[in-house]
Scaffold this motif. Structure first.
Motif, mmCIF file in Angstrom:
data_model
loop_
_atom_site.group_PDB
_atom_site.id
_atom_site.type_symbol
_atom_site.label_atom_id
_atom_site.label_comp_id
_atom_site.label_asym_id
_atom_site.label_seq_id
_atom_site.Cartn_x
_atom_site.Cartn_y
_atom_site.Cartn_z
ATOM 1 N N ASP A 155 0.843 -1.196 0.000
ATOM 2 C CA ASP A 155 0.000 0.000 0.000
ATOM 3 C C ASP A 155 0.877 1.246 0.000
ATOM 4 N N ALA A 156 0.228 2.400 -0.085
ATOM 5 C CA ALA A 156 0.947 3.667 -0.155
ATOM 6 C C ALA A 156 1.736 3.939 1.124
ATOM 7 N N GLU A 157 1.233 3.431 2.259
ATOM 8 C CA GLU A 157 1.940 3.650 3.523
ATOM 9 C C GLU A 157 3.317 2.980 3.495
ATOM 10 N N ALA A 158 3.371 1.756 3.002
ATOM 11 C CA ALA A 158 4.649 1.045 2.918
ATOM 12 C C ALA A 158 5.595 1.744 1.948
ATOM 13 N N PHE A 159 5.055 2.230 0.863
ATOM 14 C CA PHE A 159 5.847 2.947 -0.137
ATOM 15 C C PHE A 159 6.406 4.248 0.460
ATOM 16 N N ALA A 160 5.571 4.993 1.160
ATOM 17 C CA ALA A 160 5.998 6.246 1.773
ATOM 18 C C ALA A 160 7.039 6.004 2.858
ATOM 19 N N ARG A 161 6.903 4.909 3.596
ATOM 20 C CA ARG A 161 7.862 4.577 4.650
ATOM 21 C C ARG A 161 9.249 4.326 4.050
ATOM 22 N N MET A 162 9.291 3.697 2.875
ATOM 23 C CA MET A 162 10.568 3.469 2.191
ATOM 24 C C MET A 162 11.235 4.799 1.834
ATOM 25 N N PHE A 163 10.465 5.776 1.396
ATOM 26 C CA PHE A 163 11.020 7.088 1.041
ATOM 27 C C PHE A 163 11.644 7.767 2.259
ATOM 28 N N LYS A 164 11.068 7.559 3.425
ATOM 29 C CA LYS A 164 11.562 8.208 4.638
ATOM 30 C C LYS A 164 12.741 7.468 5.265
ATOM 31 N N THR A 165 12.762 6.149 5.156
ATOM 32 C CA THR A 165 13.776 5.365 5.859
ATOM 33 C C THR A 165 14.909 4.865 4.964
ATOM 34 N N GLY A 166 14.655 4.790 3.660
ATOM 35 C CA GLY A 166 15.659 4.218 2.758
ATOM 36 C C GLY A 166 15.742 2.712 2.857
ATOM 37 N N GLN A 167 14.693 2.096 3.418
ATOM 38 C CA GLN A 167 14.690 0.644 3.607
ATOM 39 C C GLN A 167 13.466 0.002 2.958
ATOM 40 N N ARG A 168 13.638 -1.233 2.511
ATOM 41 C CA ARG A 168 12.520 -2.030 2.020
ATOM 42 C C ARG A 168 11.678 -2.482 3.211
ATOM 43 N N PRO A 169 10.491 -3.004 2.941
ATOM 44 C CA PRO A 169 9.644 -3.484 4.056
ATOM 45 C C PRO A 169 10.310 -4.551 4.909
ATOM 46 N N ASP A 170 11.257 -5.318 4.323
ATOM 47 C CA ASP A 170 11.928 -6.349 5.119
ATOM 48 C C ASP A 170 13.104 -5.805 5.928
ATOM 49 N N GLY A 171 13.325 -4.496 5.867
ATOM 50 C CA GLY A 171 14.378 -3.868 6.654
ATOM 51 C C GLY A 171 15.715 -3.740 5.965
ATOM 52 N N THR A 172 15.866 -4.303 4.767
ATOM 53 C CA THR A 172 17.137 -4.186 4.044
ATOM 54 C C THR A 172 17.271 -2.798 3.436
ATOM 55 N N ALA A 173 18.508 -2.289 3.415
ATOM 56 C CA ALA A 173 18.753 -0.941 2.902
ATOM 57 C C ALA A 173 18.779 -0.935 1.377
ATOM 58 N N ILE A 174 18.281 0.147 0.802
ATOM 59 C CA ILE A 174 18.316 0.344 -0.647
ATOM 60 C C ILE A 174 19.509 1.220 -0.968
ATOM 61 N N LYS A 175 20.347 0.759 -1.882
ATOM 62 C CA LYS A 175 21.549 1.505 -2.240
ATOM 63 C C LYS A 175 21.267 2.504 -3.359
ATOM 64 N N VAL A 176 22.094 3.536 -3.405
ATOM 65 C CA VAL A 176 22.167 4.496 -4.524
ATOM 66 C C VAL A 176 21.027 5.510 -4.554
ATOM 67 N N MET A 177 19.814 5.144 -4.207
ATOM 68 C CA MET A 177 18.678 6.070 -4.297
ATOM 69 C C MET A 177 18.968 7.363 -3.533
ATOM 70 N N PRO A 178 18.548 8.519 -4.068
ATOM 71 C CA PRO A 178 18.833 9.821 -3.429
ATOM 72 C C PRO A 178 17.849 10.129 -2.308
ATOM 73 N N PHE A 179 17.972 9.405 -1.210
ATOM 74 C CA PHE A 179 17.000 9.556 -0.139
ATOM 75 C C PHE A 179 17.098 10.903 0.574
ATOM 76 N N GLY A 180 18.214 11.613 0.399
ATOM 77 C CA GLY A 180 18.291 12.957 0.946
ATOM 78 C C GLY A 180 17.203 13.838 0.381
#
Length: 301
Positions: free
Chosen positions: A250-275
């Motif tokens: 859902d959109a909540e999970a997607f928005a949480r990734m934008f704020k934390t830089g992590q997938r729902p399973d807690g693994t970090a996403i590399k390279v994305m400009p989370f700043g």
């Protein structure tokens, strides 16, 4: 001479020929790259006068913070080294603040349009560092607001862009295996028309323009153009079995990734400009999610 010696001799000669061919290819690719970097591109543009009213400046501040500008130019606008792989590849955005060493001194409204929407400098040269494919579809109001905000930033000292590319990377660019932004843009397209700001597919499509540089024109992911060899491929953002969007229920999970830089399973996403992505407001993130979910499904990847 024994048969073993003859085979050894042939192997050495073959290796030398291959090395010579590789060296010649790198040399040729480098020459082509330097020529392409110096090329000029004439783009007819219409001036978009910048805006400096309070509402426009606030909109410009938001766009600067959330659309990737800060990742390349820094929070003060005076440039930022955003790629240094320790192996000779270094890329930094230039100073675009009103301070010493700025590269935008004397920019006219037409110059800002060429640079932001088309990846072309005032002298007609292509801007190698500017990811204009992400900003080509900016509406006039957003472009005017962004420029107005940049012009009002506090002066900060900085310098020109840094573009140190290893020889193999230059050869890739020279042979057309990598492309600058100006070569990926349809310069004849009319400016995008405004869409209603809200959680709707049309607004999500507008927001998604910021994803094109890494995820591709069809948002199907793949190797990030110009990225170091150890960078992971950009994710496929279209729906479909096995694609990255299946991670977000859902959109909540997607928005949480934008704020934390992590997938729902807690693994970090590399390279994305989370700043920058972490600064996006809830409306933009939810509209983007809605748009991505509305796209035709892609094959697994």
């Amino acid at each position: 001479m024994t048969s073993t010696q003859r085979w050894l001799k042939r192997g050495v000669l073959t290796l030398l020929v291959l090395v010579a061919l590789a060296a010649a290819a790198l040399f040729a690719g480098d020459r082509l790259a330097r020529h392409k970097m110096q090329r000029k591109l004439e783009v007819a543009v219409r001036a978009v006068p910048w805006r400096e009213d309070a509402a426009a400046l606030e909109r410009g501040r938001y766009l600067y913070a959330s659309r990737g500008c800060v990742d390349c130019h820094g929070a003060q606008g005076n440039g930022r080294m955003f790629l240094d792989d320790g192996k000779g590849m270094r890329v930094a955005g230039p100073n675009i603040s009103p301070g010493p060493g700025t590269v935008v001194a004397g920019y006219t409204p037409e110059d800002w349009v060429r640079a932001i929407r088309h990846g072309v400098g005032p002298n007609g040269r292509v801007l190698m560092v500017m990811p204009s494919e992400d900003y080509n579809r900016f509406t006039d109001d957003d472009l005017a607001s962004l420029v107005g905000y940049i012009r009002k930033m506090a002066p900060a000292a900085g310098g020109a862009a840094v573009l140190d590319l290893p020889l193999p990377v230059r050869a890739f660019y020279g042979f057309g295996l990598m492309h600058d932004a100006a070569s990926k843009i349809d310069h004849a397209l009319a400016p995008a028309q405004p869409v209603a700001d809200g959680v709707n597919v049309a607004h999500g499509a507008y927001v998604a323009n910021m994803c094109l540089g890494c995820h591709g024109a069809k948002l199907e992911g793949g190797k990030i153009p110009g990225g170091p060899p150890d960078w992971p491929a950009a994710a496929k953002l279209t729906p479909g079995e096995g694609t990255s969007m299946t991670r977000y229920a859902d959109a909540e999970a997607f928005a949480r990734m934008f704020k934390t830089g992590q997938r729902p399973d807690g693994t970090a996403i590399k390279v994305m400009p989370f700043g920058s992505l972490g600064q996006m407001n809830d409306t933009d993130v939810r509209a983007l999610f809605l748009y991505l979910k509305s796209l035709p499904p892609s094959s697994q990847g």
